[in-house]
Write a protein that holds these residues in place. Structure first.
Motif, PDB file in Angstrom:
ATOM      1  N   ALA A 250     -40.229 -29.121-105.228  1.00 23.97           N
ATOM      2  CA  ALA A 250     -39.852 -27.769-104.812  1.00 23.97           C
ATOM      3  C   ALA A 250     -38.451 -27.730-104.207  1.00 23.97           C
ATOM      4  CB  ALA A 250     -40.865 -27.254-103.798  1.00 23.97           C
ATOM      5  N   PHE A 251     -37.944 -26.505-104.038  1.00 24.19           N
ATOM      6  CA  PHE A 251     -36.691 -26.273-103.316  1.00 24.19           C
ATOM      7  C   PHE A 251     -36.861 -24.977-102.541  1.00 24.19           C
ATOM      8  CE2 PHE A 251     -32.617 -24.068-103.002  1.00 24.19           C
ATOM      9  CZ  PHE A 251     -31.836 -25.037-102.378  1.00 24.19           C
ATOM     10  N   GLY A 252     -36.737 -25.060-101.218  1.00 26.16           N
ATOM     11  CA  GLY A 252     -36.862 -23.868-100.390  1.00 26.16           C
ATOM     12  C   GLY A 252     -38.273 -23.646 -99.892  1.00 26.16           C
ATOM     13  N   PRO A 253     -38.448 -22.613 -99.060  1.00 26.06           N
ATOM     14  CA  PRO A 253     -39.749 -22.336 -98.470  1.00 26.06           C
ATOM     15  C   PRO A 253     -40.693 -21.677 -99.474  1.00 26.06           C
ATOM     16  CG  PRO A 253     -38.155 -20.698 -97.752  1.00 26.06           C
ATOM     17  CD  PRO A 253     -37.409 -21.665 -98.632  1.00 26.06           C
ATOM     18  N   GLY A 254     -41.964 -21.633 -99.139  1.00 25.73           N
ATOM     19  CA  GLY A 254     -42.909 -20.887 -99.977  1.00 25.73           C
ATOM     20  C   GLY A 254     -43.601 -21.730-101.020  1.00 25.73           C
ATOM     21  N   TYR A 255     -43.550 -23.039-100.891  1.00 25.52           N
ATOM     22  CA  TYR A 255     -44.235 -23.911-101.847  1.00 25.52           C
ATOM     23  C   TYR A 255     -45.135 -24.907-101.111  1.00 25.52           C
ATOM     24  CZ  TYR A 255     -40.572 -22.422-105.179  1.00 25.52           C
ATOM     25  OH  TYR A 255     -39.709 -21.721-105.979  1.00 25.52           O
ATOM     26  N   PRO A 256     -46.200 -24.423-100.460  1.00 25.23           N
ATOM     27  CA  PRO A 256     -47.030 -25.353 -99.685  1.00 25.23           C
ATOM     28  C   PRO A 256     -47.707 -26.413-100.555  1.00 25.23           C
ATOM     29  CG  PRO A 256     -48.072 -23.174 -99.837  1.00 25.23           C
ATOM     30  CD  PRO A 256     -46.690 -23.042-100.407  1.00 25.23           C
ATOM     31  N   GLN A 257     -47.835 -26.146-101.854  1.00 23.30           N
ATOM     32  CA  GLN A 257     -48.540 -27.087-102.742  1.00 23.30           C
ATOM     33  C   GLN A 257     -47.607 -28.162-103.308  1.00 23.30           C
ATOM     34  OE1 GLN A 257     -47.014 -24.426-103.635  1.00 23.30           O
ATOM     35  NE2 GLN A 257     -47.109 -23.943-105.817  1.00 23.30           N
ATOM     36  N   ALA A 258     -46.341 -28.181-102.897  1.00 18.25           N
ATOM     37  CA  ALA A 258     -45.373 -29.101-103.504  1.00 18.25           C
ATOM     38  C   ALA A 258     -45.695 -30.566-103.226  1.00 18.25           C
ATOM     39  CB  ALA A 258     -43.978 -28.787-102.982  1.00 18.25           C
ATOM     40  N   SER A 259     -45.390 -31.435-104.203  1.00 22.22           N
ATOM     41  CA  SER A 259     -45.511 -32.886-104.010  1.00 22.22           C
ATOM     42  C   SER A 259     -44.368 -33.385-103.131  1.00 22.22           C
ATOM     43  CB  SER A 259     -45.448 -33.614-105.348  1.00 22.22           C
ATOM     44  OG  SER A 259     -46.319 -33.027-106.288  1.00 22.22           O
ATOM     45  N   ALA A 260     -43.210 -32.738-103.276  1.00 17.31           N
ATOM     46  CA  ALA A 260     -42.034 -33.064-102.468  1.00 17.31           C
ATOM     47  C   ALA A 260     -41.152 -31.825-102.444  1.00 17.31           C
ATOM     48  CB  ALA A 260     -41.278 -34.239-103.076  1.00 17.31           C
ATOM     49  N   ASN A 261     -40.313 -31.706-101.422  1.00 20.45           N
ATOM     50  CA  ASN A 261     -39.416 -30.555-101.344  1.00 20.45           C
ATOM     51  C   ASN A 261     -37.984 -31.033-101.102  1.00 20.45           C
ATOM     52  OD1 ASN A 261     -38.040 -28.099-100.672  1.00 20.45           O
ATOM     53  ND2 ASN A 261     -40.046 -27.177-100.230  1.00 20.45           N
TER      54      ASN A 261
END
Ligand code: TXA
Ligand code: MG
Length: 315
Positions: A250-261
């Motif tokens: 992910a990149f940025g907020p709003g991705y609680p399910q991300a493997s990595a940000n």
């Protein structure tokens, strides 16, 4: 504004700025380099930002001595012979990276090799000794412009974009260092430069492999680019709703399910600093697809998207 530094006090100030993660243009005998702490990913990302470089190519790490260089890379065989003969001097050696080097993966563009150089200019040596660590430094010019051989050249093109310029007088050699890749079975010339090939061949007692540099390969064939890291998994771009079994970068907020940000706060410099390490980490996890969130296509986002586009190109 960009500080103009010289002399003993200038050197002390340059070290303090570099330790604080700032960019300082430094003199070497070849050309002026745009230096940052090679262990600080965001400082290294700032180099690409300041140069306006649309692409993350690996950078040369500068060290005070062969001993210091040997802590970052594995220097043996032909590399050791060349290092002992020509360092300090206008020679860069590409060697296997040590796992415990502490280098930001942005410096090596995620590769398992590292380009090392011990400059000869006394002021560069004094700076590296005082800094006591690796400095990543490409030539101190905006992308696509000629390399700077004086502090004035640097100031003309980068003033306002970097913290300081350390004036060490005109660069004697005037062209970049010669690069020899010693990470394969036989040494290979990657870039002709300040150290003549004849001198290298005399020291090795054998002709150098002159194979055309791999950088000539068409840009959309990352699998063929041996000097660029590409993940083994399939990479899919501009994903906002990833498939359940995809690894999501992910990149940025709003991705609680991300493997990595890459950056929770949506900061491109932080994202650039994290890019290669996160791709590597996801590549080693179970799963066959890495899905990547959209990255804004401005500033450092151009270089990030360039790298991701190559990673996503069919192989
Ligand atoms: O004279 C010089 O070498 C100047 C001064 C400042 O030291 N520095 C310089 O750095 O020219 P830079 O970062 O612009 O040179 C990087 C070159 C690129 O062509 C890159 O492809 C190659 O070094 N390089 C760096 N790491 C590499 C690696 N691991 N494998 C293959 N090539 C590498
Ligand atoms: Mg350059």
């Amino acid at each position: 504004m960009t500080e103009r530094l010289e002399g003993e006090s200038g050197l002390t100030r340059a070290v303090a700025l570099l330790r604080a993660g700032e960019l300082v243009a430094i003199p070497t005998e070849t050309v002026y380099g745009l230096a940052a702490d090679a262990r600080n990913g965001e400082a290294v990302a700032a180099i690409f930002e300041a140069k306006g470089r649309p692409r993350f190519n690996p950078l040369i790490s500068h060290l005070a001595s062969l001993e210091a260089a040997a802590e970052v890379g594995v220097i043996e065989g032909a590399a050791l012979e060349l290092a002992q003969t020509f360092w300090p001097g206008p020679l860069t050696l590409v060697v296997p990276l040590r796992a415990e080097s502490g280098l930001s993966s942005l410096v090596t563009a995620g590769l398992g090799t590292v380009a090392l150089r011990v400059p000869a200019l006394p002021l560069a040596h004094a700076l590296l000794t005082a800094f006591d660590g690796p400095l990543a430094a490409p030539s101190a010019n905006p992308s696509g412009k000629i390399s700077p051989s004086t502090a004035d050249h640097v100031a003309e093109s980068l003033a306002g974009r970097i913290a300081a310029v350390l004036d060490g007088g005109p660069a004697e050699v005037g062209v970049e260092s010669t690069i020899v890749d010693c990470s394969g079975p036989t040494p290979r010339l990657l870039r002709p430069g300040g150290l003549p090939v004849e001198a290298l061949e005399a020291a090795l007692g054998a002709p150098l492999n002159h194979e055309a540099p791999t950088n000539d390969t068409p840009p959309n064939a990352p699998g063929q680019l041996s000097s660029h890291y590409a993940p083994g998994k399939q990479v899919v771009l501009n994903v906002t709703k990833p498939a359940e079994d995809a690894l999501f970068l992910a990149f940025g907020p709003g991705y609680p399910q991300a493997s990595a940000n890459l950056s929770l706060g949506g900061d491109l410099r932080e994202a650039a600093a994290n890019l290669f390490a996160m791709l590597h980490a996801l590549d080693t996890q179970p799963g066959s697809v890495i899905a990547v969130a959209p990255i804004p296509n401005n500033g450092l986002g151009l270089a990030i998207n360039d790298r991701l586009t190559r990673a996503a190109a069919p192989r």
